[in-house]
Design an enzyme around this catalytic site. Structure first.
Site, PDB file in Angstrom:
ATOM      1  N   SER A 106      59.587 -29.447 -24.579  1.00 39.38           N
ATOM      2  CA  SER A 106      60.054 -28.449 -25.525  1.00 39.38           C
ATOM      3  C   SER A 106      61.340 -28.875 -26.236  1.00 39.38           C
ATOM      4  O   SER A 106      61.372 -29.876 -26.931  1.00 39.38           O
ATOM      5  CB  SER A 106      60.215 -27.107 -24.801  1.00 39.38           C
ATOM      6  OG  SER A 106      60.461 -26.058 -25.685  1.00 39.38           O
ATOM      7  N   ASP A 253      61.220 -26.221 -32.591  1.00 43.11           N
ATOM      8  CA  ASP A 253      61.683 -27.050 -31.475  1.00 43.11           C
ATOM      9  C   ASP A 253      60.697 -28.191 -31.258  1.00 43.11           C
ATOM     10  O   ASP A 253      59.782 -28.394 -32.054  1.00 43.11           O
ATOM     11  CB  ASP A 253      61.877 -26.218 -30.210  1.00 43.11           C
ATOM     12  CG  ASP A 253      60.581 -25.591 -29.713  1.00 43.11           C
ATOM     13  OD1 ASP A 253      59.634 -25.460 -30.514  1.00 43.11           O
ATOM     14  OD2 ASP A 253      60.503 -25.232 -28.526  1.00 43.11           O
ATOM     15  N   ASP A 255      58.119 -28.937 -29.386  1.00 40.88           N
ATOM     16  CA  ASP A 255      56.665 -28.755 -29.343  1.00 40.88           C
ATOM     17  C   ASP A 255      56.211 -27.636 -30.267  1.00 40.88           C
ATOM     18  O   ASP A 255      55.052 -27.229 -30.243  1.00 40.88           O
ATOM     19  CB  ASP A 255      56.179 -28.502 -27.919  1.00 40.88           C
ATOM     20  CG  ASP A 255      56.722 -27.206 -27.321  1.00 40.88           C
ATOM     21  OD1 ASP A 255      57.788 -26.735 -27.774  1.00 40.88           O
ATOM     22  OD2 ASP A 255      56.099 -26.667 -26.386  1.00 40.88           O
ATOM     23  N   ASP A 257      56.649 -24.412 -30.451  1.00 43.92           N
ATOM     24  CA  ASP A 257      56.206 -23.089 -30.023  1.00 43.92           C
ATOM     25  C   ASP A 257      57.277 -22.032 -30.281  1.00 43.92           C
ATOM     26  O   ASP A 257      57.102 -20.868 -29.931  1.00 43.92           O
ATOM     27  CB  ASP A 257      55.771 -23.081 -28.552  1.00 43.92           C
ATOM     28  CG  ASP A 257      56.890 -23.375 -27.567  1.00 43.92           C
ATOM     29  OD1 ASP A 257      58.007 -23.745 -28.005  1.00 43.92           O
ATOM     30  OD2 ASP A 257      56.653 -23.251 -26.350  1.00 43.92           O
TER      31      ASP A 257
END
Length: 462
Positions: A106, A253, A255, A257
């Site tokens: 992340s 961010d 990834d 999400d």
């Protein structure tokens, strides 16, 4: 929370606290486990598991280790390559996979990585299955009511196969574009891709909808993911929006999400603002099912005051989009999320989705013909003070009668003009004392009054 898997997967420094050997074992277990479940249901076909990854250098290593484990156990592995966490969730759900895996840490620095597991519905894996994976990592293998010494290897034609599945990622992109209710023609939009998963997706989506895009941090080299970039370092996007006189900016961010926004004035619009803006938009169109927004305990008190004024109800969960989603599924809520920018639109996705979130904010801007700064204006953030106290025993400090009395006294002093939250850190030996009030002076005074009692009672580590 498990020994290895926290609220957002198995995360750690690559080859230090999260190793390729562990990834291989996770693959071995999942390949066998989901294959056996299918066989017990009369389906002799191999388990189908889809894998995505972010741009970290170590993601290749973990991808290959997981695939080796999966195929050695007889499962077929489908590779999405570099993609976002929500795209893995979407593909897992839509294309009938038994399990989805995302390799990402992340918003963490490049040298960390993680393994996120998703069930066949594209939701975060249930705790019972996670517990079985963790037990196997520790050498304890008990499945379907029986103790096993080891997992059998697939042999001959039962060895699993590997497939390039970039087409799945392309379908996800098409899905996002299909959600665009308005043309973005004439809009100048800034995108900060954090040198992560969104680098080759976000621009395509926005340009397909007609926006003129200005993209930064979309040149990943394996070592620069989140480095002074993205939603945790939003200063670069603020500068871009102001210099180029853009209408809006969106920061993701690693990834993708989560999403934070920058309005046309260059000011940050947080996840709390996003929850208010879209919930009000839904309510005005009679689309806010249950009339309730799901937040976490870390949302700002100012958000709740704005909800009260708008006649919108709210629920609070523990920190973590996993808990937000669980509450939403149980109670039929349509929108929920965190101040950090994890926003879940349950009609469209099973996880937080940064690009989807930015499209939804664009929808409100276009529908209301109103700049983002005006849409966010009703949310007046209260000053907040957070003090972390390192303690010997988190539970003992929390349950101390004198500490509880100090917290109650602070809450009484605040009345309806603020709040105090005292909670344990999930990963460190810390008690977090957070106070929100109408002035920073009051915040400091009340937070320090509770911290003083924690120290006086001998709970703090010197």
């Amino acid at each position: 929370m498990g020994k290895y898997f926290g609220t957002d997967g198995f995360r750690g420094e690559a080859n230090v606290t999260l190793t390729a050997d562990q990834a291989y074992k996770v693959g071995r277990f999942l390949g066998y486990y989901f294959g056996e479940i299918k066989r017990k249901n009369g389906d002799r076909s191999p388990a189908k598991i889809v894998i995505g990854k972010d741009t970290r250098r170590s993601s290749y290593m973990f991808e290959y280790a997981l695939i080796a484990g999966l195929t050695a156990s007889g499962a077929d592995a489908y590779m999405l390559h570099v993609t976002t966490t929500p795209s893995v969730a979407y593909v897992t759900r839509i294309d009938g996979f038994d399990c989805g895996i995302m390799i990402s840490a992340s918003h963490n620095p490049y040298y960390d990585n993680g393994i996120k597991l998703l069930n066949g519905g594209g939701e975060k894996m249930d705790e019972d299955t996670i517990a079985l994976v963790e037990a196997y990592l520790d050498g304890d293998l008990k499945l379907f009511g029986r103790k096993m010494e080891s997992l059998p290897f697939a042999v001959k034609d039962k060895v699993g196969k590997t497939f390039d599945y970039a087409s799945g990622r392309n379908r996800y992109i098409a899905y996002l574009i299909s959600l665009g209710m308005y043309s973005f023609k004439g809009m100048k939009v800034g995108l900060d891709c954090a040198n992560g998963s969104s680098w080759n997706i976000a621009k395509s989506v926005f340009e397909a909808l007609g926006a003129t895009t200005y993209v930064i941090n979309a040149e990943p080299d394996g070592l620069n993911i989140n480095e002074n970039a993205g939603s945790t370092h939003i200063e670069g996007l603020q500068k871009l929006v102001k210099e180029k006189k853009l209408d809006v900016g969106f920061a993701y961010d690693g990834d993708a999400d989560r999403c934070l926004c920058v309005d046309e004035k260059g000011d940050v619009v947080t996840g709390d603002h996003i929850l208010y803006i879209y919930a009000l938009y839904m309510k005005q169109r009679e689309k806010l099912v249950t009339n309730t927004v799901v937040t976490t305990v870390m949302s700002n008190f100012g958000l709740y005051k704005a909800f009260d004024a708008a006649g919108i109800e709210y629920a609070k969960t523990d920190v973590g989009d996993k808990y937000v989603h669980e509450y939403m599924m149980k109670n039929g809520n349509r929108i929920g999320g965190e101040q950090s920018g994890h926003i879940i639109f349950s009609k469209y996705a099973t996880t937080g989705d940064g690009i989807l979130t930015s499209l939804k904010i664009m929808e409100v801007i276009m529908a209301r013909k109103t700049p983002l700064s005006k849409l966010a204006e009703p949310v007046k953030f209260f000053p907040q003070v957070l003090i972390n106290v390192k303690v010997k025993d988190k539970r003992a400090a929390q349950e101390d009668a004198d500490v509880q009395a100090a917290v109650t006294a602070a809450a009484t002093a605040l009345g309806c003009n603020g709040r105090i939250l005292v909670r344990e850190s999930g990963t460190e030996p810390l008690i977090r004392v957070m106070v929100e009030a109408e002035s920073e002076r009051v915040c400091n005074k009340l937070a320090k009054s509770v911290v003083a009692v924690i120290k006086q009672k001998g709970h703090a580590l010197s």
